[in-house]
Motif scaffolding. Structure first.
Motif, short mmCIF file in Angstrom:
data_model
loop_
_atom_site.label_atom_id
_atom_site.label_comp_id
_atom_site.label_asym_id
_atom_site.label_seq_id
_atom_site.Cartn_x
_atom_site.Cartn_y
_atom_site.Cartn_z
N THR A 26 0.93 -1.13 0.16
CA THR A 26 0.05 0.11 -0.10
C THR A 26 0.85 1.28 0.13
O THR A 26 2.11 1.13 0.31
N ALA A 27 0.42 2.39 -0.17
CA ALA A 27 0.94 3.69 -0.31
C ALA A 27 1.80 3.98 1.19
O ALA A 27 2.94 4.45 1.22
N HIS A 28 0.71 3.64 2.01
CA HIS A 28 1.26 3.64 3.59
C HIS A 28 2.43 2.79 3.87
O HIS A 28 3.46 3.12 4.55
N GLY A 29 2.23 1.59 3.57
CA GLY A 29 3.45 0.61 3.78
C GLY A 29 4.53 1.02 3.03
O GLY A 29 5.74 0.88 3.45
N HIS A 31 5.70 3.96 2.30
CA HIS A 31 6.20 5.21 3.09
C HIS A 31 6.83 4.97 4.27
O HIS A 31 7.99 5.17 4.65
N THR A 32 6.22 3.79 5.04
CA THR A 32 6.55 3.27 6.28
C THR A 32 8.06 2.71 6.24
O THR A 32 9.02 3.00 6.76
#
Length: 159
Positions: A26-29, A31-32
């Protein structure tokens, strides 16, 4: 899960250091994972926090961001994570991102096609221009690993 080889703060990397983390596609994954890798690289360089003080750090950050974002966008398979792995030696930084979509191999957009008004398609041109080498290889049992390597500043300049 992060796996690290630890050196004392301020001590230059002698030998090889490894970082590995899994992240959801995911985009958040992505990013993290990128921020975790940047913190690890800062620690390897003896810095207490992430800063983009030199071209090498900025290049590494851009390459990590692009490869993890590509895995989240193009390598997504429901229920499967991607993996970011860094290998740091005195001479090079190797960035590897493994995802579950082995049938979707990366192909840079031609420069003429990248000039269009589309919102994507230029990332691998960026990777190709910033990395000293990059490529893709199959990952068993199904998937691919896209990698990029860049020479470390000391290796390039002899300092």
């Amino acid at each position: 899960m992060n796996q690290e080889t630890v050196t004392a703060t301020g001590e230059p990397t002698v030998g090889t250091a490894h970082f590995r983390t899994m992240f959801p596609t995911t985009a958040h994954g992505a990013h993290t994972a990128r921020h975790a890798a940047e913190r690890w690289l800062a620690a390897q360089q003896g810095r207490p926090e992430v800063t983009v003080e030199d071209d090498g750090t900025a290049t590494a950050s851009l390459l990590i961001a692009e490869l993890t974002a590509n895995a989240a966008l193009h390598g997504r398979v429901r229920g499967r994570n991607a993996r970011l792995a860094l290998t740091l030696t005195p001479a090079t930084l190797r960035i590897e991102v493994t995802d579950a979509r082995g049938e979707r191999l990366p192909a840079p957009t031609l420069a003429a096609d990248a000039d269009s008004d589309g919102e994507s398609g230029r990332g691998l041109l960026l990777v190709a221009s910033l990395a000293d080498a990059w490529g893709c290889e199959p990952h068993h049992p199904g998937g691919k690993t896209v990698w990029a390597e860049c020479a470390r500043r000391a290796a390039r300049t002899g300092r």
